[in-house]
Design a protein around this motif. Structure first.
Motif, PDB file in Angstrom:
ATOM      1  N   ASN A 222     -45.540  62.123 -22.061  1.00 20.42           N
ATOM      2  CA  ASN A 222     -44.498  61.031 -21.657  1.00 20.42           C
ATOM      3  C   ASN A 222     -45.430  59.670 -21.059  1.00 20.42           C
ATOM      4  O   ASN A 222     -46.574  59.925 -20.386  1.00 20.42           O
ATOM      5  N   ALA A 223     -45.239  58.733 -21.848  1.00 19.84           N
ATOM      6  CA  ALA A 223     -46.017  57.435 -21.408  1.00 19.84           C
ATOM      7  C   ALA A 223     -46.073  57.087 -20.201  1.00 19.84           C
ATOM      8  O   ALA A 223     -46.841  56.295 -19.602  1.00 19.84           O
ATOM      9  N   VAL A 224     -44.983  57.223 -19.172  1.00 12.45           N
ATOM     10  CA  VAL A 224     -44.837  56.896 -18.145  1.00 12.45           C
ATOM     11  C   VAL A 224     -45.762  57.825 -16.941  1.00 12.45           C
ATOM     12  O   VAL A 224     -46.734  57.236 -16.450  1.00 12.45           O
ATOM     13  N   SER A 225     -45.750  59.185 -17.086  1.00 14.56           N
ATOM     14  CA  SER A 225     -46.469  59.767 -16.323  1.00 14.56           C
ATOM     15  C   SER A 225     -46.301  61.300 -16.924  1.00 14.56           C
ATOM     16  O   SER A 225     -45.367  61.636 -17.555  1.00 14.56           O
ATOM     17  N   LEU A 226     -47.239  62.259 -16.296  1.00 19.93           N
ATOM     18  CA  LEU A 226     -47.210  63.593 -16.615  1.00 19.93           C
ATOM     19  C   LEU A 226     -45.896  64.306 -15.998  1.00 19.93           C
ATOM     20  O   LEU A 226     -45.444  65.389 -16.443  1.00 19.93           O
ATOM     21  N   VAL A 227     -45.523  63.837 -14.718  1.00 18.05           N
ATOM     22  CA  VAL A 227     -44.552  64.134 -14.049  1.00 18.05           C
ATOM     23  C   VAL A 227     -43.204  64.146 -14.911  1.00 18.05           C
ATOM     24  O   VAL A 227     -42.096  65.086 -14.783  1.00 18.05           O
ATOM     25  N   PHE A 228     -42.910  63.254 -15.888  1.00 20.02           N
ATOM     26  CA  PHE A 228     -41.963  63.192 -16.735  1.00 20.02           C
ATOM     27  C   PHE A 228     -41.931  64.018 -18.053  1.00 20.02           C
ATOM     28  O   PHE A 228     -42.830  63.880 -18.669  1.00 20.02           O
ATOM     29  N   SER A 229     -40.959  64.862 -18.423  1.00 21.04           N
ATOM     30  CA  SER A 229     -41.063  65.505 -19.716  1.00 21.04           C
ATOM     31  C   SER A 229     -40.633  64.853 -20.721  1.00 21.04           C
ATOM     32  O   SER A 229     -40.077  63.719 -20.868  1.00 21.04           O
ATOM     33  N   LEU A 230     -40.647  65.638 -21.921  1.00 23.98           N
ATOM     34  CA  LEU A 230     -40.203  64.999 -23.182  1.00 23.98           C
ATOM     35  C   LEU A 230     -39.416  65.964 -23.924  1.00 23.98           C
ATOM     36  O   LEU A 230     -39.279  67.255 -23.691  1.00 23.98           O
TER      37      LEU A 230
ATOM     38  N   LEU B 275     -60.347  63.608 -19.493  1.00 20.28           N
ATOM     39  CA  LEU B 275     -60.852  62.424 -18.490  1.00 20.28           C
ATOM     40  C   LEU B 275     -60.187  61.855 -17.521  1.00 20.28           C
ATOM     41  O   LEU B 275     -60.432  61.149 -16.499  1.00 20.28           O
ATOM     42  N   GLY B 276     -58.854  61.676 -17.919  1.00 15.59           N
ATOM     43  CA  GLY B 276     -57.750  61.241 -17.103  1.00 15.59           C
ATOM     44  C   GLY B 276     -57.896  61.769 -15.806  1.00 15.59           C
ATOM     45  O   GLY B 276     -57.676  61.158 -14.719  1.00 15.59           O
ATOM     46  N   PHE B 277     -57.839  63.130 -15.622  1.00 17.04           N
ATOM     47  CA  PHE B 277     -57.761  63.906 -14.358  1.00 17.04           C
ATOM     48  C   PHE B 277     -58.949  63.730 -13.732  1.00 17.04           C
ATOM     49  O   PHE B 277     -58.877  63.536 -12.506  1.00 17.04           O
ATOM     50  N   VAL B 278     -60.225  63.479 -14.282  1.00 17.07           N
ATOM     51  CA  VAL B 278     -61.646  63.221 -13.661  1.00 17.07           C
ATOM     52  C   VAL B 278     -61.638  62.169 -13.114  1.00 17.07           C
ATOM     53  O   VAL B 278     -62.233  61.851 -12.028  1.00 17.07           O
TER      54      VAL B 278
END
Length: 398
Positions: free
Chosen positions: A71-79, A259-262
């Motif tokens: 999801n472009a908003v955040s990983l919290v939101f599903s697809l 890399l986003g998590f790092v």
């Protein structure tokens, strides 16, 4: 029988080694404390660099042939799961798998480990670095309640094939008893095997019963593409397909995704890197001070050597060899101890750093740090000793 006569070069080398050894360990307590400081510094440097390497382990193991769509908003939101059919139609996409982060609790919260619900047939076709025994994989594939766990995770808890592992859901409420059907190995040393996988279909069936509005949703799609060089165009094409939809997507390479998590803790990583080099600088100053003290104490000796015809270069070489001897002893002990120390730390930090190994680069950096300490710490004392005047040195004998 012919008497043995040493070659002039060999005799000179033997002289340098003997003199350097005697000078280095003339004050045994000082030499022991200096050596201990070198051991601690280079050992700490190796351990800190291993922590940094562990932080980037997921990035290093990522494949350029895999993309992640979220999801472009955040990983919290599903697809929506239905996106898979439209993604498959994008040119360059060969395989589409999907996964959800589960976040369950095993016994208590301290037993943390990553858990993913995945579409088993497609997902593991994208990860050849996970090595299964064929019979175990087929058992896992057939059993909807089955789970596959990595070797490191299985060893951590003493699990074996056939064990029932109860997980208490947090994101997805309820109790989920899983049966271990497969334990997979890592093809490479840096492959993360501290993971728990189970069937996405099982989770979705439970959601259809308890929370129908949350069913048929996925956390992310994992895509296999035909050519890593096409990662950019394929990513753009996928995101364009869902532009202005209710759930827009963000597609990136698996490496960029990791890399986003790092990046969320990049400041901490940079601080650890800085501390590792500061440790080397501090011990460099300590050894330089030790060498300066030794050189000052032997000013009269160096003056006497000059009066006997020894050149300043010889005196500077003696001081450099003395520094190298101390650092060689300390660095050798530190490098030998780094392996056991890292192994001792590996188990307690396995939940946070699934891959915690000493890299070749870290070993080379330790050697480079030892050379830098030996050279830089002897530079100023050797230069000053070489400039000592015979008269000023001999005056100390009076």
């Amino acid at each position: 029988m012919q008497p043995f006569h040493a070659h002039p070069f060999q005799a000179m080398l033997l002289f340098f080694v003997r003199m350097s050894f005697r000078n280095a360990f003339r004050h045994r307590l000082r030499a022991a404390l200096t050596t201990l400081g070198i051991v601690v510094a280079i050992l700490a440097f190796g351990l800190l660099r291993t922590v940094v390497d562990a932080w980037y382990a997921g990035v290093d193991a990522a494949s350029d042939a895999r993309l992640v769509t979220r999801n472009a908003v955040s990983l919290v939101f599903s697809l929506p799961l239905a996106y898979k059919d439209r993604i498959r139609q994008v040119e360059g996409v060969q395989t589409v798998a999907w996964t959800n982060w589960f976040g369950g609790v095993y016994i208590d919260e301290s037993n943390f480990f990553p858990q993913f619900a995945v579409d088993v047939p497609t997902y593991f076709s994208l990860y050849p670095e996970f090595v299964f025994e064929p019979n175990q994989y087929h058992d896992f594939l057939r059993d909807k309640r089955g789970a596959a766990v990595g070797r490191k995770l299985a060893d951590r808890f003493g699990w074996k094939v056939g064990d029932v592992i109860p997980l208490r859901g947090t994101i997805y409420p309820g109790n989920y008893p899983f049966v271990i059907r497969a334990i997979f190995e890592g093809r490479q040393r840096n492959t993360d095997t501290n993971i728990f996988y189970f069937h996405w279909g099982l989770l979705n069936d439970r959601l259809e019963q308890l929370a129908p509005g949350r069913s048929n949703r996925v956390g992310a799609f994992v895509l296999g593409i035909d050519d890593p060089a096409n990662a950019g165009p394929v990513s753009v094409a996928i995101d364009r397909e869902f532009k202005n939809s209710l759930a827009e997507t963000l597609t990136e390479t698996e490496k960029a995704f990791q890399l986003g998590f790092v990046a969320m803790l990049q400041t901490v990583v940079d601080a650890i890197k800085l501390v590792s080099y500061v440790v080397i600088l501090i011990i460099m100053a300590v050894v330089a001070n030790t060498m300066a003290m030794s050189a000052r104490e032997r000013t009269a000796e160096y003056a006497t050597m000059k009066a006997l015809g020894f050149t300043p270069g010889v005196i500077r070489t003696l001081i450099a060899l003395e520094s190298m001897l101390l650092v060689t002893v300390g660095a050798s002990m530190a490098i030998l101890l780094t392996g056991p120390v890292v192994a001792a730390f590996a188990k307690p930090v396995s939940a946070f750093f699934p891959v915690f190994n000493i890299s070749v680069e870290t070993r080379l950096l330790q050697l480079g740090g030892a050379v830098a300490i030996a050279f830089m710490s002897a530079l100023l004392p050797a230069w000053q000793a070489g400039r000592t005047k015979i008269v000023d040195g001999l005056r100390k004998l009076v």
